[in-house]
Motif scaffolding. Structure first.
Motif, PDB file in Angstrom:
ATOM      1  N   SER A  74       0.820  -1.187  -0.077  1.00  0.00           N
ATOM      2  CA  SER A  74       0.033  -0.014   0.058  1.00  0.00           C
ATOM      3  C   SER A  74       0.824   1.178   0.148  1.00  0.00           C
ATOM      4  CB  SER A  74      -1.039  -0.050   1.357  1.00  0.00           C
ATOM      5  OG  SER A  74      -1.888  -0.913   0.987  1.00  0.00           O
ATOM      6  N   LEU A  75       2.045   1.254   0.664  1.00  0.00           N
ATOM      7  CA  LEU A  75       2.925   2.364   0.469  1.00  0.00           C
ATOM      8  C   LEU A  75       3.412   2.436  -0.906  1.00  0.00           C
ATOM      9  CD1 LEU A  75       4.399   4.392   2.220  1.00  0.00           C
ATOM     10  CD2 LEU A  75       6.156   3.128   2.602  1.00  0.00           C
ATOM     11  N   GLU A  76       3.809   1.482  -1.709  1.00  0.00           N
ATOM     12  CA  GLU A  76       4.144   1.286  -2.924  1.00  0.00           C
ATOM     13  C   GLU A  76       3.069   2.278  -3.801  1.00  0.00           C
ATOM     14  OE1 GLU A  76       6.755   1.679  -5.473  1.00  0.00           O
ATOM     15  OE2 GLU A  76       7.301  -0.203  -4.735  1.00  0.00           O
ATOM     16  N   ALA A  77       1.699   1.849  -3.613  1.00  0.00           N
ATOM     17  CA  ALA A  77       0.592   2.354  -4.207  1.00  0.00           C
ATOM     18  C   ALA A  77       0.575   3.783  -3.896  1.00  0.00           C
ATOM     19  CB  ALA A  77      -0.485   1.487  -3.920  1.00  0.00           C
ATOM     20  N   MET A  78       0.674   4.217  -2.654  1.00  0.00           N
ATOM     21  CA  MET A  78       0.576   5.515  -2.388  1.00  0.00           C
ATOM     22  C   MET A  78       1.650   6.618  -2.965  1.00  0.00           C
ATOM     23  SD  MET A  78       0.624   7.351   1.391  1.00  0.00           S
ATOM     24  CE  MET A  78      -0.830   6.477   1.777  1.00  0.00           C
ATOM     25  N   LEU A  79       3.001   5.788  -3.195  1.00  0.00           N
ATOM     26  CA  LEU A  79       4.193   6.681  -3.680  1.00  0.00           C
ATOM     27  C   LEU A  79       3.683   6.858  -5.293  1.00  0.00           C
ATOM     28  CD1 LEU A  79       7.105   5.462  -1.922  1.00  0.00           C
ATOM     29  CD2 LEU A  79       5.700   7.478  -1.298  1.00  0.00           C
ATOM     30  N   MET A  80       3.184   5.924  -5.922  1.00  0.00           N
ATOM     31  CA  MET A  80       2.935   5.786  -7.263  1.00  0.00           C
ATOM     32  C   MET A  80       1.817   6.813  -7.624  1.00  0.00           C
ATOM     33  SD  MET A  80       3.670   2.206  -8.552  1.00  0.00           S
ATOM     34  CE  MET A  80       3.017   2.467 -10.187  1.00  0.00           C
ATOM     35  N   ARG A  81       0.638   6.558  -6.875  1.00  0.00           N
ATOM     36  CA  ARG A  81      -0.608   7.211  -7.296  1.00  0.00           C
ATOM     37  C   ARG A  81      -1.009   8.495  -6.668  1.00  0.00           C
ATOM     38  NH1 ARG A  81      -4.585   1.742  -8.098  1.00  0.00           N
ATOM     39  NH2 ARG A  81      -3.737   0.913  -9.869  1.00  0.00           N
ATOM     40  N   ARG A  82      -0.438   8.678  -5.493  1.00  0.00           N
ATOM     41  CA  ARG A  82      -0.706   9.956  -4.983  1.00  0.00           C
ATOM     42  C   ARG A  82       0.918  10.639  -4.524  1.00  0.00           C
ATOM     43  NH1 ARG A  82      -5.987   9.287  -2.285  1.00  0.00           N
ATOM     44  NH2 ARG A  82      -6.653   7.158  -2.701  1.00  0.00           N
ATOM     45  N   HIS A  83       1.535  10.544  -5.758  1.00  0.00           N
ATOM     46  CA  HIS A  83       2.828  10.904  -5.671  1.00  0.00           C
ATOM     47  C   HIS A  83       2.859  12.447  -5.197  1.00  0.00           C
ATOM     48  CE1 HIS A  83       7.207  11.326  -7.065  1.00  0.00           C
ATOM     49  NE2 HIS A  83       6.889  12.552  -7.352  1.00  0.00           N
ATOM     50  N   ALA A  84       2.170  13.483  -5.900  1.00  0.00           N
ATOM     51  CA  ALA A  84       2.182  14.836  -5.616  1.00  0.00           C
ATOM     52  C   ALA A  84       1.827  15.015  -4.269  1.00  0.00           C
ATOM     53  CB  ALA A  84       1.090  15.483  -6.543  1.00  0.00           C
ATOM     54  N   ALA A  85       1.157  14.337  -3.561  1.00  0.00           N
ATOM     55  CA  ALA A  85       0.618  14.515  -2.169  1.00  0.00           C
ATOM     56  C   ALA A  85       1.584  14.255  -0.922  1.00  0.00           C
ATOM     57  CB  ALA A  85      -0.806  14.005  -1.647  1.00  0.00           C
ATOM     58  N   VAL A  86       2.613  13.283  -1.516  1.00  0.00           N
ATOM     59  CA  VAL A  86       3.623  12.764  -0.465  1.00  0.00           C
ATOM     60  C   VAL A  86       4.278  13.639   0.522  1.00  0.00           C
ATOM     61  CG1 VAL A  86       5.775  11.634  -0.336  1.00  0.00           C
ATOM     62  CG2 VAL A  86       3.945  10.323  -1.850  1.00  0.00           C
ATOM     63  N   SER A  87       4.783  14.897  -0.177  1.00  0.00           N
ATOM     64  CA  SER A  87       5.475  15.821   0.417  1.00  0.00           C
ATOM     65  C   SER A  87       4.716  16.529   1.514  1.00  0.00           C
ATOM     66  CB  SER A  87       6.160  16.830  -0.313  1.00  0.00           C
ATOM     67  OG  SER A  87       5.150  17.415  -1.042  1.00  0.00           O
ATOM     68  N   ARG A  88       3.226  16.554   1.246  1.00  0.00           N
ATOM     69  CA  ARG A  88       2.587  17.133   2.194  1.00  0.00           C
ATOM     70  C   ARG A  88       2.179  16.347   3.264  1.00  0.00           C
ATOM     71  NH1 ARG A  88      -3.044  17.207   2.837  1.00  0.00           N
ATOM     72  NH2 ARG A  88      -3.402  16.107   0.920  1.00  0.00           N
ATOM     73  N   LEU A  89       1.931  14.913   2.852  1.00  0.00           N
ATOM     74  CA  LEU A  89       1.481  13.832   4.070  1.00  0.00           C
ATOM     75  C   LEU A  89       2.518  13.639   5.005  1.00  0.00           C
ATOM     76  CD1 LEU A  89      -0.075  11.337   1.658  1.00  0.00           C
ATOM     77  CD2 LEU A  89      -1.214  12.793   3.493  1.00  0.00           C
ATOM     78  N   PHE A  90       3.911  13.618   4.425  1.00  0.00           N
ATOM     79  CA  PHE A  90       5.015  13.140   5.192  1.00  0.00           C
ATOM     80  C   PHE A  90       6.122  14.412   5.569  1.00  0.00           C
ATOM     81  CE2 PHE A  90       3.228   9.458   2.840  1.00  0.00           C
ATOM     82  CZ  PHE A  90       2.853   8.681   4.198  1.00  0.00           C
ATOM     83  N   CYS A  91       5.576  15.455   5.498  1.00  0.00           N
ATOM     84  CA  CYS A  91       6.691  16.665   5.494  1.00  0.00           C
ATOM     85  C   CYS A  91       7.289  16.726   6.985  1.00  0.00           C
ATOM     86  CB  CYS A  91       6.108  17.860   5.011  1.00  0.00           C
ATOM     87  SG  CYS A  91       4.635  18.610   6.096  1.00  0.00           S
ATOM     88  N   ASP A  92       6.662  16.081   8.024  1.00  0.00           N
ATOM     89  CA  ASP A  92       7.048  16.044   9.547  1.00  0.00           C
ATOM     90  C   ASP A  92       7.404  14.904   9.869  1.00  0.00           C
ATOM     91  OD1 ASP A  92       8.125  17.249  11.720  1.00  0.00           O
ATOM     92  OD2 ASP A  92       6.206  17.739  12.627  1.00  0.00           O
ATOM     93  N   LEU A  93       7.474  13.771   9.008  1.00  0.00           N
ATOM     94  CA  LEU A  93       7.639  12.373   9.419  1.00  0.00           C
ATOM     95  C   LEU A  93       9.080  12.127  10.226  1.00  0.00           C
ATOM     96  CD1 LEU A  93       6.775   9.325   9.126  1.00  0.00           C
ATOM     97  CD2 LEU A  93       8.279   9.118   7.219  1.00  0.00           C
ATOM     98  N   ARG A  94       8.841  11.498  11.297  1.00  0.00           N
ATOM     99  CA  ARG A  94      10.012  11.554  12.361  1.00  0.00           C
ATOM    100  C   ARG A  94      10.293  10.040  12.565  1.00  0.00           C
ATOM    101  NH1 ARG A  94       7.283  15.544  16.680  1.00  0.00           N
ATOM    102  NH2 ARG A  94       6.874  17.410  15.589  1.00  0.00           N
ATOM    103  N   TYR A  95       9.423   9.039  12.363  1.00  0.00           N
ATOM    104  CA  TYR A  95       9.590   7.827  12.816  1.00  0.00           C
ATOM    105  C   TYR A  95       9.162   6.950  11.680  1.00  0.00           C
ATOM    106  CZ  TYR A  95      10.877   9.546  17.588  1.00  0.00           C
ATOM    107  OH  TYR A  95      11.430  10.283  18.438  1.00  0.00           O
TER     108      TYR A  95
END
Length: 792
Positions: A130-151
């Motif tokens: 599902s993470l692969e699908a997210m990176l492929m199909r929601r590529h433009a949203a990844v930076s907004r979804l994880f801009c403060d990912l810490r762990y």
């Protein structure tokens, strides 16, 4: 200030509410590592030791004090069932603090996913696919979804080290970090890691950080283990001894405390207590012999081993592990036939990867009901940390392939303060009068004993294989990167893919060869400006939801009964034939090959199930310990009467035939004055495979070898014109002269192993198999050892 004092108030309240008297060692160690360092952390502790809470208590404390502005923690789990289980556990913990917990996989509703997309926050639990699908199909949203990912928390990290899936997971974390511009800490959780330092290095690969691996002394635990053997038809191995135990009511399992016993006493006593260092007491399950199977208790053609499981699951909640989906279906169907024959309610459920989500989740839910008298027949789908309530014991049919799998399955029981308990049930066909010597050895019984003894004596668990040549995954990540990012120049694509840490053994020349092949076959297209995009053939591959998974899948047909989806099958039979799935038998009404649908109606009966091949990788250490089981005189206290008798028989045969004295055993001459031989290499699966190929490709003609037959990884039989000394002379010379592992491939052989191998150039497939799969070094070391002994 202690670790508990540093937790957020809602975490402390959670601990008080659950009446914990103190933190466990792993929780203290994890708190210190996460609070006091900026390193990655690998938490290794036994099943049900509280690893998940150990990781998340400090993380949630940080989020309480400093809320992240996006998803702050990514939890990657290997199965949907584990994700679902952990979702409910974390939701209860986080609800009071207002920290959001999200889960994301194929069975999660689109509305739940939409809420996360609108308000990314808290913890996201997801599978690698599902993470692969997210990176492929929601590529433009990844930076907004994880801009403060810490762990990034990777649960059951050992399960993601197998084949390409672990490499995909590492690639996904790196790609996500680059897209979002973050450097999250990685926290790995596992109960069964054989080489923590190697896994710690894998976890930290490409980050420039170290990995902290806390060493925690766990309190002693009593293990309850028994192992029984059954021929599929009577008589059993100890019919005379068994008369004293027939018709005995099952005794309670007795835990024996460690005691001072002499080696002689321990060898003689079937109840001797075992104490593996640092783990507590390993004891036997005291049970009677197998129940007698008179005609009024067992159906026709009764299977004694399955009857034994039927009797000893009555009134208890149990897990019954099988090594394949086919066997799981057969066992569940047989157990249900016992219920029907005895007029009892059906108390057996089934759980494996080819069943529909509804059937799997229903089985999990029924098992969580402490009042339910049910047991589940399962494959590795329930091997991992899914909570299915208070289980009283686990059964293992035959030996699992690895120590790691044994420990995981053992750990499904023993929660909520009860000791772990596992009963092995080894099944075997009766040997016929003309059966060859090596086929009379109970290999699965020896393998089960070896797995237990390796962990008990040495704490040994299989180390990960982290130095492969993953060309299939390289192809997958190349297409995934192009599909998600659009047109890239060859240099840009190489900088995105070839720099991913998992591909450190792949050369620039290898990557160029792959790209040229993909372009020639229209999986990748080169634009007029020289850029690269996904080609038409590539779009057909990447547009399918099946692209997100890198593990091999068979062509599957959805099985439906009316409006209910039952599961999936491979290679379905024609209409009118029967199939077994979900623990029942169905007649095929219609097959829709175009839509891959199978329409069925439930009927009574029993037929084999088929879901595709299931392979096992057994380590050389396990095979070597199996040889010692035959050589030594120890009486393992967990063996029950049939198993003890069968082991005595096997040892007698081994001594009489000198089976362990040397690797080559003469089985006699045939009518053409040629001699039949048996070779017992005691090598793991891939070293054994390399030896097979060395003999067939490099030695067979010179030695006059014919009728070559392999029972991998136990023994090889063949007819040979040459004598024993010539065999070792030619074999040792061939191994010594073998310079290029590619010489062990047949001229036209293309050994497809991984899912996307068919998209990779044949030259790379051959190279990846020879240099990344075959254990040539292990094979050559063993052959050299034989040469020193046989050719002084």
């Amino acid at each position: 200030m202690g670790v508990f004092d540093r937790y957020a108030p809602f975490v402390q309240d959670f601990i008080y509410a659950h009446e914990w008297e103190s933190l466990r060692g792993i929780q203290v160690a994890a708190g210190e590592a996460i609070f006091d360092t900026d390193d990655h952390v690998l938490l290794c502790a036994s099943t049900a030791s509280g690893k998940t809470e150990a990781a998340f208590f400090p993380i949630l404390t940080e989020f309480w004090e400093d809320p992240p502005s996006s998803v702050g923690a990514l939890y990657i789990g290997p199965t949907k069932a584990l994700i679902n289980d952990q979702f409910y556990r974390l939701t209860d913990l986080c609800e009071e603090a207002g920290i959001a917990v999200w889960h994301w996989h194929g069975d999660v509703s689109s509305s739940h996913k939409a809420k996360l997309m609108k308000r990314p926050s808290g913890i996201l639990q997801i599978t690698p696919e599902s993470l692969e699908a997210m990176l492929m199909r929601r590529h433009a949203a990844v930076s907004r979804l994880f801009c403060d990912l810490r762990y990034v928390v990777i649960d059951e990290v050992h399960a993601l080290l197998r084949q390409d899936r672990g490499g995909q997971c590492l690639c996904l974390i790196e790609r996500l970090a680059r897209l979002a511009g973050v450097r999250p800490r990685r926290i790995g959780l596992s109960a069964t890691i054989g080489d923590p330092k190697a896994v710690g290095a894998f976890l930290a690969a490409g980050t420039g950080r170290n990995t902290v691996i806390p060493r925690v002394e766990e309190p002693p635990r009593t293990w309850r283990i028994s192992m029984e053997h059954f021929y599929n038809t009577d008589p059993q191995a100890d019919e005379s001894e068994n008369q004293t135990t027939r018709n005995v009511v099952e005794a309670d399992v007795v835990s024996l405390e460690p005691q001072e016993t002499s080696p002689e006493d321990q060898a003689l006593s079937p109840r001797a207590a075992l104490q593996p260092e640092g783990q507590g007491c390993l004891s036997t399950a005291v049970v009677p012999g197998p129940p007698e199977a008179p005609t009024d208790l067992a159906p026709a053609n009764a299977d004694p081993g399955i009857g034994y499981i039927f009797e000893h699951t009555r009134g208890r909640k149990c897990l019954i592990f099988s090594n394949s989906r086919e066997e799981a279906e057969e066992v569940c169907t047989t157990l249900r036939s016992y219920c029907e024959f005895n007029g009892e309610p059906d108390r057996f459920l089934i759980h494996h990867g080819n069943l529909s989500a509804a059937i799997r989740e229903s089985a999990e839910e029924q098992m969580r009901d402490d009042a339910a008298d049910v047991s589940i027949v399962a494959t590795s789908t329930l091997e991992l940390g899914v909570d299915v309530g208070r289980l009283e014991r686990a059964f293992q049919i035959d030996a699992p392939f690895t120590v790691s799998s044994f420990l995981q399955r053992m750990g499904r029981t023993g929660r909520r303060e009860a000791p772990p308990e596992m009963w092995f049930v080894m099944r075997e066909e009766q040997a016929e009068a003309r059966t060859l010597l090596p086929e009379t050895i109970p290999w699965k019984l020896l393998q089960g004993i070896a797995l237990i003894q390796l962990y008990r004596e040495e704490r040994w668990v299989e180390p990960p294989r982290l130095d492969r040549l993953p060309y299939s995954l390289l192809c997958h990540q190349t297409l995934a990167t192009l599909a998600s990012e659009g047109e890239l120049s060859p240099a840009q694509l190489a900088s995105r893919v070839l720099t991913l840490t998992y591909f450190h053994r792949v050369t620039a020349d290898d990557f160029r060869e792959l790209l040229r092949h993909l372009i020639r076959n229209d999986f990748v297209e080169q634009t007029e400006t020289g850029g690269l995009i996904v080609g038409l053939a590539g779009e057909r591959v990447t547009s399918s939801y099946k692209f997100f998974a890198v593990f091999q899948e068979n062509v599957e047909y959805a099985v439906r009964s009316g409006s209910e989806e039952i599961g999936t099958l491979c290679a379905p039979p024609p209409p009118g034939e029967k199939v077994a799935i979900a623990g029942h038998v169905w007649i095929v009404d219609e097959v829709d090959h175009e839509r891959h649908l199978l329409y069925v109606t439930q009927v009574k009966g029993k037929v084999p199930a088929y879901f595709g091949e299931v392979a096992g990788d057994v380590s050389t250490r396990v095979l070597e310990r199996m040889r010692r089981v035959l050589e030594e005189h120890a009486a393992y206290p967990y063996l029950m009467p049939h198993a003890r008798a069968r082991l005595r028989q096997a040892r007698h045969v081994a001594r009489s035939s000198c089976l362990t004295d040397g690797p080559l055993i003469c089985l006699g001459e045939n009518s053409r004055e040629q001699t039949m031989w048996c070779l017992l290499p005691w090598l793991g699966s891939y070293a054994f495979l390399a030896l097979e190929r060395l003999i067939k490709i490099k030695c067979a003609d010179e030695l006059g070898i014919k009728a070559f037959s392999s029972s991998r990884p136990y023994f090889i039989t063949f007819v040979m014109r040459a004598d024993e000394r010539a065999f070792f002379s030619v074999l040792c010379d061939a191994a010594e002269r073998l310079g290029d592992p590619n010489e062990l491939l047949y001229p036209a052989e293309i050994p497809y192993f991984e899912k996307y191998d068919e998209l990779v150039p044949e030259s790379l497939i051959r190279k990846g198999f020879a240099e990344g799969v075959l254990d040539v070094a292990g094979m050559k070391a063993r052959v050299a050892e034989w040469g020193r002994r046989a050719l002084p």
